[in-house]
Write an enzyme that holds these catalytic residues in place. Structure first.
Site, mmCIF file in Angstrom:
data_model
loop_
_atom_site.group_PDB
_atom_site.id
_atom_site.type_symbol
_atom_site.label_atom_id
_atom_site.label_comp_id
_atom_site.label_asym_id
_atom_site.label_seq_id
_atom_site.Cartn_x
_atom_site.Cartn_y
_atom_site.Cartn_z
ATOM 1 N N ASN A 9 0.875 -1.179 0.000
ATOM 2 C CA ASN A 9 0.000 0.000 0.000
ATOM 3 C C ASN A 9 0.911 1.227 0.000
ATOM 4 O O ASN A 9 1.468 1.591 1.035
ATOM 5 C CB ASN A 9 -0.906 -0.023 1.241
ATOM 6 C CG ASN A 9 -1.765 1.226 1.320
ATOM 7 O OD1 ASN A 9 -1.808 2.027 0.380
ATOM 8 N ND2 ASN A 9 -2.466 1.392 2.441
ATOM 9 N N TRP A 10 1.030 1.839 -1.161
ATOM 10 C CA TRP A 10 1.954 2.976 -1.288
ATOM 11 C C TRP A 10 1.390 4.269 -0.694
ATOM 12 O O TRP A 10 2.097 5.271 -0.609
ATOM 13 C CB TRP A 10 2.306 3.198 -2.768
ATOM 14 C CG TRP A 10 3.292 2.216 -3.306
ATOM 15 C CD1 TRP A 10 3.791 1.102 -2.663
ATOM 16 C CD2 TRP A 10 3.913 2.243 -4.590
ATOM 17 N NE1 TRP A 10 4.682 0.451 -3.480
ATOM 18 C CE2 TRP A 10 4.774 1.126 -4.671
ATOM 19 C CE3 TRP A 10 3.824 3.095 -5.696
ATOM 20 C CZ2 TRP A 10 5.541 0.844 -5.804
ATOM 21 C CZ3 TRP A 10 4.585 2.809 -6.816
ATOM 22 C CH2 TRP A 10 5.436 1.699 -6.867
ATOM 23 N N LYS A 11 0.112 4.245 -0.364
ATOM 24 C CA LYS A 11 -0.541 5.462 0.165
ATOM 25 C C LYS A 11 -0.245 6.631 -0.778
ATOM 26 O O LYS A 11 -0.201 6.428 -1.994
ATOM 27 C CB LYS A 11 -0.092 5.718 1.610
ATOM 28 C CG LYS A 11 -0.297 4.478 2.481
ATOM 29 C CD LYS A 11 -0.077 4.715 3.949
ATOM 30 C CE LYS A 11 -0.294 3.423 4.713
ATOM 31 N NZ LYS A 11 -0.190 3.576 6.149
ATOM 32 N N HIS A 95 -9.658 1.372 5.166
ATOM 33 C CA HIS A 95 -8.369 1.670 5.811
ATOM 34 C C HIS A 95 -8.591 2.746 6.877
ATOM 35 O O HIS A 95 -9.360 3.687 6.679
ATOM 36 C CB HIS A 95 -7.348 2.152 4.774
ATOM 37 C CG HIS A 95 -5.945 2.130 5.304
ATOM 38 N ND1 HIS A 95 -5.494 3.088 6.189
ATOM 39 C CD2 HIS A 95 -4.926 1.265 5.125
ATOM 40 C CE1 HIS A 95 -4.235 2.796 6.512
ATOM 41 N NE2 HIS A 95 -3.875 1.698 5.873
ATOM 42 N N GLU A 97 -6.932 5.175 7.721
ATOM 43 C CA GLU A 97 -6.656 6.559 7.278
ATOM 44 C C GLU A 97 -7.852 7.144 6.534
ATOM 45 O O GLU A 97 -8.123 8.340 6.626
ATOM 46 C CB GLU A 97 -5.381 6.575 6.409
ATOM 47 C CG GLU A 97 -4.144 6.352 7.274
ATOM 48 C CD GLU A 97 -2.965 5.724 6.552
ATOM 49 O OE1 GLU A 97 -2.982 5.624 5.318
ATOM 50 O OE2 GLU A 97 -2.020 5.302 7.254
ATOM 51 N N GLU A 167 -5.229 -4.429 10.915
ATOM 52 C CA GLU A 167 -4.231 -3.360 11.052
ATOM 53 C C GLU A 167 -4.524 -2.555 12.309
ATOM 54 O O GLU A 167 -5.336 -1.614 12.280
ATOM 55 C CB GLU A 167 -4.311 -2.412 9.845
ATOM 56 C CG GLU A 167 -3.894 -3.011 8.538
ATOM 57 C CD GLU A 167 -3.313 -1.945 7.598
ATOM 58 O OE1 GLU A 167 -2.213 -2.160 7.091
ATOM 59 O OE2 GLU A 167 -3.958 -0.896 7.402
ATOM 60 N N GLY A 173 2.569 2.958 10.785
ATOM 61 C CA GLY A 173 3.514 4.067 10.604
ATOM 62 C C GLY A 173 4.236 4.496 11.862
ATOM 63 O O GLY A 173 4.826 5.573 11.903
ATOM 64 N N SER A 211 3.615 -1.407 10.503
ATOM 65 C CA SER A 211 5.064 -1.393 10.754
ATOM 66 C C SER A 211 5.753 -2.716 10.414
ATOM 67 O O SER A 211 6.687 -3.146 11.117
ATOM 68 C CB SER A 211 5.359 -0.975 12.204
ATOM 69 O OG SER A 211 4.903 0.351 12.416
HETATM 70 P P1 13P Z 1 3.122 0.941 7.664
HETATM 71 O O1 13P Z 1 3.658 -0.389 7.140
HETATM 72 O O2 13P Z 1 3.838 2.096 7.103
HETATM 73 O O3 13P Z 1 3.005 0.929 9.146
HETATM 74 O O4 13P Z 1 1.619 1.066 7.095
HETATM 75 C C1 13P Z 1 0.740 0.008 7.284
HETATM 76 C C2 13P Z 1 -0.491 0.277 6.526
HETATM 77 O O5 13P Z 1 -1.268 1.149 6.882
HETATM 78 C C3 13P Z 1 -0.721 -0.507 5.305
HETATM 79 O O6 13P Z 1 -2.023 -0.335 4.838
#
Ligand code: 13P
Length: 257
Positions: A9-11, A95, A97, A167, A173, A211
């Site tokens: 997931n590159w966000k 997600h 976010e 998650e 993060g 993470s």
């Molecule tokens: P990180 O691996 O950067 O913690 O992000 C996890 C995430 O939100 C994947 O969707």
């Protein structure tokens, strides 16, 4: 080999330059006999560019979001038919976010899942507790609510051909990944919960995200009910991401389930 799924997931990250470096490095991956177990979910604007790079490989394309409308006056949105047309196979929904920054609620998430499935794509439904929930020992309660909210709209058969990503929000993060043994228990709980709701559903893949990096990936993947990883920041670095893929490949190959 046990079925598994590693998703990048590159966000809101990436650039044309980064993509060309990334796939130059990922060419090493073609020596592994994987079966479409790797998904790259870039920002929407890069989907087509990446599709051209992966169409002859075993890597598949994922989207980070989709609208609830197929077409019409919805400025700024992308529909499921558009995503499908350009080769997307998986769509991330729910997600944390998007729940937080875009105020997405369960009703909206359920609508998205309905459309994704209607178009024969696979939803990756993200669930997980906040730091506060964890402190209050309310992880299971939160997970049950998140699952029940979807079941209430779509019925329990929604879990056929779906991927669930556990998650924990506090692990995203932060560099503070969840403890693999505790994570295993939560994954087992999620699978059992869905099974008790509907015993015909036996094939739900449950990924862990939060993470994940090449150092801790093995500890997660070695657990019996962790069927893959949803990787954020480590998936932006092709060396790290490839290491995670290699670790997953070696472990899942030995898990003859
Ligand atoms: P990180 O691996 O950067 O913690 O992000 C996890 C995430 O939100 C994947 O969707």
């Amino acid at each position: 080999m046990k079925k598994f799924l590693i998703v990048a997931n590159w966000k809101l990250h990436g650039s044309i330059n980064m993509i060309s470096n990334f796939f130059e490095y990922m060419k090493l991956y073609t020596s592994m006999d994987l079966e479409q177990n790797i998904v790259i979910a870039p920002p929407t604007v890069y989907l087509e560019r990446i599709y051209k790079k992966i169409e002859k490989t075993n890597i598949v394309l994922g989207a980070q979001n989709v609208d609830i409308n197929i077409e019409g006056s919805f400025t700024g949105e992308t529909s499921i038919s558009m995503l499908k047309e350009i080769g997307v196979r998986y769509v991330i929904v729910g997600h944390s976010e998007r729940r937080l920054w875009h105020h997405e609620n369960s009703e909206l998430i359920a609508k998205k899942i309905y459309l994704i499935k209607k178009f024969n794509l696979i939803p990756i439904l993200c669930i997980g507790e906040t730091k506060e929930d964890k402190k209050n020992n309310a992880t299971k309660k939160t997970i049950i609510k998140q699952l029940n909210d979807i079941i209430a709209v779509l019925g329990s058969s929604v879990f056929q051909n779906i991927v669930i990503a556990y998650e924990p929000i506090w692990a995203i993060g932060t560099g503070l990944a969840s403890d693999p043994k505790t994570t295993q228990l939560i994954h087992e709980f999620i699978k059992n919960y869905i099974r008790t709701y509907d015993s015909s559903i036996s094939n739900v893949l449950v990924q862990y995200g939060g993470s994940v990096n090449p150092k801790n990936a093995k500890l997660f993947i070695s657990q019996p009910d962790i069927d893959g990883l949803l990787v954020g920041s480590a998936s932006l670095n092709p060396k790290e991401f490839l290491k995670i893929i290699q670790i997953a490949y070696n472990i899942y190959k030995s898990k003859n389930i």
